[in-house]
Design a protein around this motif. Structure first.
Motif, PDB file in Angstrom:
ATOM      1  N   TYR A  28     -12.706  14.510  -2.808  1.00  0.00           N
ATOM      2  CA  TYR A  28     -11.975  14.379  -3.707  1.00  0.00           C
ATOM      3  C   TYR A  28     -10.213  14.699  -3.810  1.00  0.00           C
ATOM      4  N   PHE A  29     -10.041  15.994  -3.138  1.00  0.00           N
ATOM      5  CA  PHE A  29      -8.866  16.397  -3.280  1.00  0.00           C
ATOM      6  C   PHE A  29      -8.102  15.664  -2.292  1.00  0.00           C
ATOM      7  N   TYR A  30      -8.801  15.237  -1.300  1.00  0.00           N
ATOM      8  CA  TYR A  30      -7.821  14.349   0.151  1.00  0.00           C
ATOM      9  C   TYR A  30      -7.473  12.973  -0.768  1.00  0.00           C
ATOM     10  N   SER A  31      -8.567  12.215  -1.454  1.00  0.00           N
ATOM     11  CA  SER A  31      -8.209  10.920  -2.010  1.00  0.00           C
ATOM     12  C   SER A  31      -7.311  11.329  -3.183  1.00  0.00           C
ATOM     13  N   ALA A  32      -7.339  12.339  -3.960  1.00  0.00           N
ATOM     14  CA  ALA A  32      -6.336  12.452  -4.843  1.00  0.00           C
ATOM     15  C   ALA A  32      -4.848  12.557  -4.135  1.00  0.00           C
ATOM     16  N   TYR A  33      -4.706  12.916  -3.191  1.00  0.00           N
ATOM     17  CA  TYR A  33      -3.529  13.048  -2.291  1.00  0.00           C
ATOM     18  C   TYR A  33      -3.173  11.458  -1.911  1.00  0.00           C
ATOM     19  N   LEU A  34      -4.270  10.659  -1.606  1.00  0.00           N
ATOM     20  CA  LEU A  34      -4.021   9.206  -1.295  1.00  0.00           C
ATOM     21  C   LEU A  34      -3.767   8.278  -2.315  1.00  0.00           C
ATOM     22  N   PHE A  35      -4.083   8.746  -3.564  1.00  0.00           N
ATOM     23  CA  PHE A  35      -3.906   8.136  -4.628  1.00  0.00           C
ATOM     24  C   PHE A  35      -2.442   7.641  -4.900  1.00  0.00           C
ATOM     25  N   ASN A  36      -2.145   6.497  -4.754  1.00  0.00           N
ATOM     26  CA  ASN A  36      -0.490   6.206  -4.772  1.00  0.00           C
ATOM     27  C   ASN A  36       0.012   5.136  -5.870  1.00  0.00           C
ATOM     28  N   ARG A  37      -0.615   5.584  -7.023  1.00  0.00           N
ATOM     29  CA  ARG A  37       0.038   5.020  -8.300  1.00  0.00           C
ATOM     30  C   ARG A  37       0.398   6.010  -9.194  1.00  0.00           C
ATOM     31  N   LEU A  38       1.375   5.797 -10.086  1.00  0.00           N
ATOM     32  CA  LEU A  38       1.726   6.580 -11.229  1.00  0.00           C
ATOM     33  C   LEU A  38       1.324   6.034 -12.661  1.00  0.00           C
ATOM     34  N   MET A  65      -2.520   1.442 -18.988  1.00  0.00           N
ATOM     35  CA  MET A  65      -2.043   0.259 -18.236  1.00  0.00           C
ATOM     36  C   MET A  65      -2.892  -0.007 -16.900  1.00  0.00           C
ATOM     37  N   PRO A  66      -2.900  -1.627 -16.376  1.00  0.00           N
ATOM     38  CA  PRO A  66      -3.450  -1.748 -15.323  1.00  0.00           C
ATOM     39  C   PRO A  66      -2.813  -1.013 -14.032  1.00  0.00           C
ATOM     40  N   LEU A  67      -3.600  -0.499 -13.085  1.00  0.00           N
ATOM     41  CA  LEU A  67      -3.259   0.057 -12.027  1.00  0.00           C
ATOM     42  C   LEU A  67      -2.792  -0.810 -11.110  1.00  0.00           C
ATOM     43  N   ASN A  68      -3.143  -1.916 -11.025  1.00  0.00           N
ATOM     44  CA  ASN A  68      -2.650  -3.050 -10.102  1.00  0.00           C
ATOM     45  C   ASN A  68      -1.193  -3.178 -10.249  1.00  0.00           C
ATOM     46  N   ASP A  69      -0.422  -3.212  -9.410  1.00  0.00           N
ATOM     47  CA  ASP A  69       1.089  -3.606  -9.437  1.00  0.00           C
ATOM     48  C   ASP A  69       1.466  -4.907  -8.440  1.00  0.00           C
ATOM     49  N   TRP A  70       2.616  -5.291  -8.591  1.00  0.00           N
ATOM     50  CA  TRP A  70       3.184  -6.585  -7.937  1.00  0.00           C
ATOM     51  C   TRP A  70       3.382  -6.404  -6.624  1.00  0.00           C
ATOM     52  N   THR A  71       3.156  -5.214  -5.924  1.00  0.00           N
ATOM     53  CA  THR A  71       3.265  -4.912  -4.570  1.00  0.00           C
ATOM     54  C   THR A  71       1.874  -5.450  -3.892  1.00  0.00           C
ATOM     55  N   LEU A  72       0.842  -5.440  -4.841  1.00  0.00           N
ATOM     56  CA  LEU A  72      -0.458  -5.559  -4.065  1.00  0.00           C
ATOM     57  C   LEU A  72      -1.112  -4.604  -3.074  1.00  0.00           C
ATOM     58  N   LYS A  73      -0.100  -3.536  -2.965  1.00  0.00           N
ATOM     59  CA  LYS A  73      -0.682  -2.171  -2.186  1.00  0.00           C
ATOM     60  C   LYS A  73      -1.932  -1.969  -2.718  1.00  0.00           C
ATOM     61  N   PRO A  74      -3.005  -1.611  -2.024  1.00  0.00           N
ATOM     62  CA  PRO A  74      -4.203  -0.733  -2.277  1.00  0.00           C
ATOM     63  C   PRO A  74      -3.822   0.479  -3.077  1.00  0.00           C
ATOM     64  N   ILE A  75      -4.776   0.832  -4.057  1.00  0.00           N
ATOM     65  CA  ILE A  75      -4.677   1.895  -4.830  1.00  0.00           C
ATOM     66  C   ILE A  75      -4.723   3.272  -4.041  1.00  0.00           C
ATOM     67  N   PHE A  76      -5.255   3.315  -3.267  1.00  0.00           N
ATOM     68  CA  PHE A  76      -5.130   4.509  -2.088  1.00  0.00           C
ATOM     69  C   PHE A  76      -4.804   4.233  -0.831  1.00  0.00           C
ATOM     70  N   ASP A  77      -3.743   5.001  -0.335  1.00  0.00           N
ATOM     71  CA  ASP A  77      -3.453   4.786   1.110  1.00  0.00           C
ATOM     72  C   ASP A  77      -4.705   5.081   1.790  1.00  0.00           C
ATOM     73  N   ASN A  78      -4.168   4.732   3.118  1.00  0.00           N
ATOM     74  CA  ASN A  78      -5.330   4.686   4.538  1.00  0.00           C
ATOM     75  C   ASN A  78      -6.029   6.299   4.416  1.00  0.00           C
ATOM     76  N   TRP A  79      -7.310   6.139   4.467  1.00  0.00           N
ATOM     77  CA  TRP A  79      -8.099   7.424   5.049  1.00  0.00           C
ATOM     78  C   TRP A  79      -7.859   7.833   6.640  1.00  0.00           C
ATOM     79  N   VAL A  80      -7.210   8.990   6.701  1.00  0.00           N
ATOM     80  CA  VAL A  80      -6.937   9.231   7.999  1.00  0.00           C
ATOM     81  C   VAL A  80      -8.067  10.364   8.298  1.00  0.00           C
ATOM     82  N   VAL A  81      -9.012  10.066   9.210  1.00  0.00           N
ATOM     83  CA  VAL A  81     -10.146  11.078   9.526  1.00  0.00           C
ATOM     84  C   VAL A  81      -9.647  12.526   9.903  1.00  0.00           C
ATOM     85  N   LYS A  82      -8.682  12.613  10.971  1.00  0.00           N
ATOM     86  CA  LYS A  82      -7.717  14.087  11.108  1.00  0.00           C
ATOM     87  C   LYS A  82      -7.426  14.899   9.991  1.00  0.00           C
ATOM     88  N   THR A  83      -6.760  14.202   9.107  1.00  0.00           N
ATOM     89  CA  THR A  83      -6.026  14.786   8.040  1.00  0.00           C
ATOM     90  C   THR A  83      -7.361  15.069   6.968  1.00  0.00           C
TER      91      THR A  83
END
Length: 327
Positions: free
Chosen positions: A236-246, A263-281
């Motif tokens: 959870y703490f790692y995914s909170a760091y990956l969460f890329n919406r305001l 308000m909806p979290l999807n925006d015009w950039t169509l970027k995923p809501i979470f950044d990529n999960w990096v196993v080492k981090t």
């Protein structure tokens, strides 16, 4: 006449003569409440224990206070006594508390820490003669947190979905367990004590519960070993760091109540809501959460495709055979 919310971030009013919640002028320096519940500080001997601030300085838990009007203090006291009774009784009683009550209890602690951090930052800026540099993204988050916390004194309805989620887990803790964590930048909070633990995500509109639905389904109805809960916590703490919406919220103030709509979290950039999960981090985060058991990063990510887990075995089933000598 509409129900009005108070916004201390308009003129950055964080003094000790104004109620932190309502903006009322206080008549006495004694009009204060503790950030951490008095009963909790007594139960776990926290009053004089050090609490580390963002600038690396230390205060005691008892020194963390909030200027607060009598009416607001009474409202907090009512929530406090309800949560205290439940937490003294343990997991089953805590599970019965409403999400809104748990949110108000958690948000008061988290915002209380934020308030004290801002006061420390203002003092430091005055001493150095420099302007206080404050991230607008953080102001946005803290402003929303403060507005929603006013639900304790202002009738408020969260429309369609709650902006927050508080997860409660049954955990086989040692009797004297007290483990509190927060991350004010990402607005996540965890607490482990008695026979339960909670994780609260305060401005994600429930997306973390969806993101972690697989692991949550695995532990549903299970009593967890502390090492298992700490693994969920690390995720959870790692995914909170990956969460890329305001997240944005609209507040409609009416004579009866304030309506809050996410308000909806999807925006015009169509970027995923979470950044990529990096196993080492993730492994580094997990190493930190697993410190009491001494697992090191190289052990945790020995197989980068399948990091060490005490929640699921090699077949993906929930683990009941917790052996802390191996992963």
């Amino acid at each position: 006449m509409t129900t009005k919310l108070y916004n201390p971030f308009l003129d950055f009013k964080f003094d000790n003569t104004t109620c932190f919640l309502t903006g009322e002028k206080l008549t006495s320096a004694d009009e204060k409440i503790q950030v951490f519940p008095v009963w909790m500080m007594h139960a776990f001997f926290l009053e004089e224990k050090p609490f580390k601030m963002l600038d690396e300085s230390f205060v005691t838990y008892k020194q963390l206070q909030l200027p607060c009007s009598a009416n607001a203090a009474l409202a907090f006291e009512q929530v406090e006594s309800q949560v205290e009774r439940a937490m003294q009784n343990g997991y089953a009683a805590v599970k019965e508390l409403s999400q809104e009550t748990l949110f108000q209890w958690v948000a008061k602690i988290l915002y209380g820490v934020v308030f004290n951090e801002i006061q420390a930052g203002i003092r430091q800026a005055v001493m150095s003669g420099e302007e206080m540099n404050f991230s607008q993204a953080l102001v946005h988050k803290f402003r929303n947190l403060h507005a929603m916390l006013q639900s304790i004194v202002v009738p408020m309805e969260f429309e369609h979905k709650n902006p927050f989620t508080v997860q409660i887990f049954e955990v086989d803790n040692a009797d004297n367990t007290f483990l509190y964590r927060d991350e004010i930048n990402t607005l996540i909070f965890s607490l482990r004590m008695k026979n339960f633990a909670i994780i609260a995500t305060l401005q994600d509109n429930g997306t973390h519960a969806i993101y972690h639905d697989e692991v949550l389904a695995k532990v549903e109805g299970k009593k967890l070993h502390p090492v298992q809960f700490e693994e969920i916590c690390a995720r959870y703490f790692y995914s909170a760091y990956l969460f890329n919406r305001l997240p944005e919220y609209t507040y409609m103030e009416t004579p009866q109540k304030v309506f809050v709509e996410p308000m909806p979290l999807n925006d015009w950039t169509l970027k995923p809501i979470f950044d990529n999960w990096v196993v080492k981090t993730y492994g580094q985060v997990l190493e930190n959460f697993w410190k009491p058991w001494g697992f090191l990063l190289f052990e945790i990510i020995q197989n980068p495709e399948k990091p060490m887990s005490f929640i699921e075995d090699e077949n993906g089933n929930f683990r009941t055979d917790i052996d802390l000598t191996k992963g």
